[in-house]
Each structure stands twice: as structure tokens, then as C-alpha cells.
Design a protein around this motif. Sequence first.
Motif, PDB file in Angstrom:
ATOM      1  N   PHE A 106       0.897  -1.335  -0.118  1.00 21.71           N
ATOM      2  CA  PHE A 106      -0.140   0.002   0.037  1.00 21.71           C
ATOM      3  C   PHE A 106       0.903   1.227  -0.155  1.00 21.71           C
ATOM      4  O   PHE A 106       1.989   1.238   0.681  1.00 21.71           O
ATOM      5  CB  PHE A 106      -0.930  -0.002   1.220  1.00 21.71           C
ATOM      6  N   HIS A 107       0.527   2.323  -0.655  1.00 23.94           N
ATOM      7  CA  HIS A 107       1.219   3.504  -0.893  1.00 23.94           C
ATOM      8  C   HIS A 107       0.763   4.345   0.358  1.00 23.94           C
ATOM      9  O   HIS A 107      -0.408   4.559   0.548  1.00 23.94           O
ATOM     10  CB  HIS A 107       0.947   4.352  -2.023  1.00 23.94           C
ATOM     11  N   MET A 108       1.650   5.031   1.151  1.00 24.95           N
ATOM     12  CA  MET A 108       1.674   5.704   2.222  1.00 24.95           C
ATOM     13  C   MET A 108       2.238   6.860   2.037  1.00 24.95           C
ATOM     14  O   MET A 108       3.411   7.134   1.607  1.00 24.95           O
ATOM     15  CB  MET A 108       1.902   5.071   3.421  1.00 24.95           C
ATOM     16  N   TYR A 109       1.820   8.150   2.205  1.00 21.26           N
ATOM     17  CA  TYR A 109       2.218   9.638   2.139  1.00 21.26           C
ATOM     18  C   TYR A 109       2.132  10.314   3.383  1.00 21.26           C
ATOM     19  O   TYR A 109       1.391  10.147   4.176  1.00 21.26           O
ATOM     20  CB  TYR A 109       1.287  10.473   0.978  1.00 21.26           C
TER      21      TYR A 109
ATOM     22  N   TRP B 137      -7.346   6.040   4.263  1.00 17.93           N
ATOM     23  CA  TRP B 137      -7.160   6.153   5.893  1.00 17.93           C
ATOM     24  C   TRP B 137      -6.254   7.180   6.087  1.00 17.93           C
ATOM     25  O   TRP B 137      -5.335   7.444   5.482  1.00 17.93           O
ATOM     26  CB  TRP B 137      -6.872   4.813   6.348  1.00 17.93           C
ATOM     27  N   TRP B 138      -6.584   7.941   7.137  1.00 20.89           N
ATOM     28  CA  TRP B 138      -5.792   9.126   7.745  1.00 20.89           C
ATOM     29  C   TRP B 138      -5.265   8.724   9.232  1.00 20.89           C
ATOM     30  O   TRP B 138      -5.961   8.082   9.960  1.00 20.89           O
ATOM     31  CB  TRP B 138      -6.885  10.248   7.770  1.00 20.89           C
ATOM     32  N   PHE B 139      -3.883   9.108   9.302  1.00 20.75           N
ATOM     33  CA  PHE B 139      -3.425   8.708  10.735  1.00 20.75           C
ATOM     34  C   PHE B 139      -2.551  10.026  11.242  1.00 20.75           C
ATOM     35  O   PHE B 139      -1.976  10.750  10.213  1.00 20.75           O
ATOM     36  CB  PHE B 139      -2.266   7.770  10.525  1.00 20.75           C
TER      37      PHE B 139
ATOM     38  N   GLY C 296      -9.555   1.119  -2.866  1.00 22.83           N
ATOM     39  CA  GLY C 296     -10.604   0.121  -2.905  1.00 22.83           C
ATOM     40  C   GLY C 296     -10.415  -1.012  -2.108  1.00 22.83           C
ATOM     41  O   GLY C 296     -11.421  -1.869  -1.856  1.00 22.83           O
ATOM     42  N   ASN C 297      -9.048  -1.528  -1.434  1.00 21.90           N
ATOM     43  CA  ASN C 297      -8.859  -2.730  -0.784  1.00 21.90           C
ATOM     44  C   ASN C 297      -9.004  -2.404   0.705  1.00 21.90           C
ATOM     45  O   ASN C 297      -8.735  -1.341   1.069  1.00 21.90           O
ATOM     46  CB  ASN C 297      -7.811  -2.975  -1.356  1.00 21.90           C
TER      47      ASN C 297
END
Length: 604
Positions: free
Chosen positions: A492-495, A516-518, A534-535
Motif C-alpha cells: 500500500f502507498h503511504m504519504y 485512511w488518515w493517521f 478500494g482494498n
Amino acid sequence: MALDGIVISNIVNELNCSLVGGRLYKIAQPEADELLLTIKNNGTQYRLTISANAGLPLIYLTDVNKTSPITAPNFCMLLRKHVNNGRIIRISQPGLERVIDFELEHLNEMGDLCKKHLIVELMGKHSNIIFCDDKNMIIDSIKHVSSQMSSVREVLPGREYFIPQTTDKANPLEVDYETFAELVYSKPIPLVKAIYTSITGISPIVSEELCYDASIDSTTPANVLSENEQKHLYTIFKGIMETVSSKQYIPNIVYKGNEPIEFGSLELSIYQDTDSKESKKAGGLLTCVKYSTISEVLHTFYATKNAISRIRQRSVDLRKILNTALERNYKKYDLQLKQLKDTDKRDKFKVYGELINTYGYGIESGSKSFEALNYYTNEMITIPLDNMLTPKENAVKYFDKYNKLKRTFEADTKLVAETSSEINHLESISTSLDIALAEEDLVQLKEELIEYGYIRRKGPTGKKGLLGKKGYVGKKVKITSKPFHYISSDGFHMYVGKNNFQNDELTFKFANGGDWWFHSKTIPGSHVIVKTGGNELTDKTYEEAASLAAHYSKGRDQEKVEIDYTERKNLKKPNAAKPGFVIYNTNFSMVADTDISGLNIIHD
């Protein structure tokens, strides 16, 4: 950490594997105290940087070429004359000294085979590169040392070359227990110092590591150790020397966050224990990253150090502005809280006024106080009175006090909220400044400070230069800084936003409702967005994204940080809110590790 004998031995081993048998293709001297040798061996071209800089002596293999002066210095010309196209037949290190001897074979002007030595001494301010013949006579050196400069040894053409023995140190590869005990255990000084001042090539940090592995306090005087402690320490020492002799090196760098603080050719357990003295001295969570070669370690360590140093120098002005603004707001906030606390007694005055109106008929003229039943608490209270005023006038006086404090409370409550918001905003910029890695990151932070009135934009005052907001002038600069981009273990790509503007951009323009936001809970930090595509996210991805949010927060020096996370669709931004500020009512929380050393960063 200076290059100690163990790191030098690792370098020598690496150079032997790569360069022995190779030919000197080019010899350049880009700096007054630096050589850049190009060597061809087994169809591969290598570049070897050798620096005798007093502040930063170095030697390592590199891919980077450097521009050399048009006219080569005399020392460079001499080397070209004698050994250009010569062959490296041996690279050695005497004992565990910080000395590397390149034995070179070449043909002289008559076509006879000759040998020369290029000796590199990496000894701090005494570092030098010395060219000798096969009889140990100095032909020339990159630095000349006369008798006026050193009473120990002259380094001049025609003088004999030798390694000065300025202290009575033993060769660690040959020392036996009796010699070790005589040199180390006889000294009434801290054990750590007794080791590195008695044994060649042992640095203070390796000496600390020895004491740590032997479970002995390094500050203990060496001459008070018990016999068991002495034998145990020597056993640990011999184990390390056997590792060096068998060339089982572990090139590594110890990081505090993104900043390298130490390197070595042995695994430094002392930094992996959070309770150890060295870890506490470093002041934060440390991670150890292993590399395939010592050259890669040296290049990475000093290149990163230089980059961080450069960023810190350029961010000094921004940090000064931030600290000044924060200090001013902290003082203002404390004063406002004190004023707000003083309004806590407002309800008491209201009750006094009501009770005087209720029971005022029973108050005698000239009374200084009277007792009445407080019907709110069903308790008797004593109410002070002004004996020069009538009961009605006393009641009015208390109601006036109540109304004044009520107005003060309402005004101060608003001011406290505004000041708290400003402090949070400034602290978030300060956190962004801490994670800035490049000059373009500083540009966007400066823009934010300009936009919110902490810095005045420089530039022409004509109409075209006006921003039309808060009176700032000049044109906005081009922003090239981009968020950090990571890939989770499950793809998964995380920015990660580097500043508040990027946080807003990621959260409200880049992310979709199902992403999702962290974010760190209650403390400033970066927004982390995980693109789901979408996963359903995996548990591992949740943990890794939370670790990113923990690492890029004000709590990054802690071991654990509490993180809030929710779907992007649950976030809202209030009108006129500062950049990076969001509100949400639906979320989950977890405690995350701040260590992200295992995560894969993508360099877009």
C-alpha cells in the motif's frame, strides 16, 4: 567517531578485495590535502578518495568524480611521474595503526621494475599522505612537517619514514593477557580510558562497547577490578580481536531518527540498549542500519551529516523566529490562564448579591457582615459588607463585580483559545522544521510563516507584488517540496506531509473518502494518508502507517506515541482554520512504535 584501527582494517580488507592487481589509471589532486585515484582492475574502474584533511581525514571508494585544478599541484605531478599506470601489488595496515600502506610496482625511466609506497596516515590533525621509495626514504608528502612543527618526526623529502611511537601502546592483535593486565589494570583511571590509551587502534566508543559487553561500569577505576572481572574483560576483548582477524566486519551506522550519530565496523550493542549510557547521552530512540561496505558507510555518514548541517545552518533564522514567537505566546498564554482563573470567583459574587436581596431586610445598619443560608448548597455562609452602604447598594456592588468578571471570563476564554491555537500552529511548524531534509522543504515552511505574519516578504512594493493579504509584498516562490512516499510491507502507498500546507493538500485534495488518515494524538505531527485503492488495509499496514505518524511527530524521540486513525470521509476542516487543522468525531486509536527503519521509502 574518528576512523579507529578497526574501521581502518575494514577499509584495508575492502580495498584489497577491489584494488590489488589494479593499475593506477588517473591521479588527481582536487584539494590541497586530497587525492582522487582512478584504478582499473578486472574490467572495472574504481575511484578512491583519500583525504588528509585535519578536521575530516577519510579514505573510501566512491562513484563521485571531482573537478581538479587546471594546473596540477607539485605532489600530484610527482606521483604521476613515478607511479602513473603503476600496479597496486599490496595494501596493508601495520598492526592496528591508523595507517594504510599502498605498495606500488612500476617501471622507471630505464624500464626497470621498481617499488614505491604511498602511505596514508589518518590521525586527525596529524593526517598525511606520504610517498616513499622501497627503502623507506620519503620522496615527498602532501603536507611537509619540519622540526619546528614537530619534535617527534620530520616529514620532508630525504628523511627516513617511520611510524612515531608517542605512547606505550600494545598491538591488540598480538597482546596476551599478562601484557593487557600490565598496561590496563595497573592504571588508577576510568577503565574505558585505560583501555583506549593502552591499546593501539581502539577508539573510546569501542572501549565503551568492551565495558558494556563485559557488564562492567566504564567509569570504574581500572586498578580496582576483581580477578574475575579482569579475566572476563580480556575474554571479551580477545573475542572482538578474533572477529577483526577473521575479517567478519559489520559496517553499520547508528541513527537517531534520520540523523546519523555514529558508525563502526563492529555491531555496537551499547546503542541498542535504551538504558545504556550512550543511548541516554544520544537523547532518543536509536536504530542501527547495516551496510554492505565500509565505503558506503563513510560516504553515507558524512554526506548525510553535511546535508543535515547545511539544513540546520539555513534554518537558523526560521528557528529563531519560531522560538521567539513561541516564547512570546507561551508567556501570553500563562498570563491569560492566570487572568481566567481570577474569574472563578464570579459566581460567588452573584450568590452574595442574590442572598443580600433575599435576606436584606434583616441586616442592621452599619453591619460589616452577615450570615445567611446559601440555598444553592444548603450551607451557612458569611457575606462581607461595606458598612457605609445600604444592603441594596451592597447587592448592586456584588452584581457589578459579577458582571465585570463574567465579561472578563468570556473575553479571556476566547483569547486563551486563540493563543492555544496559535501555539499549536507554531509547534506544528517547529515539528515540520525538525523533519526538513532539503532546502526546498524550508522554502514552503518560510511561505507559511510569511502568510501568517511572522515574516515579511521581501520584494518590490508595486501592485503586482502585493499578495492582497496582511500587507505582505513580493512574489511567492515556486514550491518543489513533495510529501514523503513510502510503500507498506503489503504494497500500500503511504504519504507523509512535510508541513501544514502539504498536510492539507494530502488530506483534502489528494486522498479519497475511503483512504485512511493517521495522526499523532494531542501533539503536533504530520498527516499520513494510506491509499487503499478500494482494498481493505492489512493489520501490518495499519501498524506501519501509525509508526510513520509517530515518527513524524513531536514525540519522535519517544519509544511509543498514541495515534488516532480514521477514514478520510470522517474528517472536516472548520472555516478559517489554520492549515493542517482538522476535526473528527469517529476514530480508532493505537499506540505505535516510532522506529521506521524497516519501511521502504520511495524517492519520487
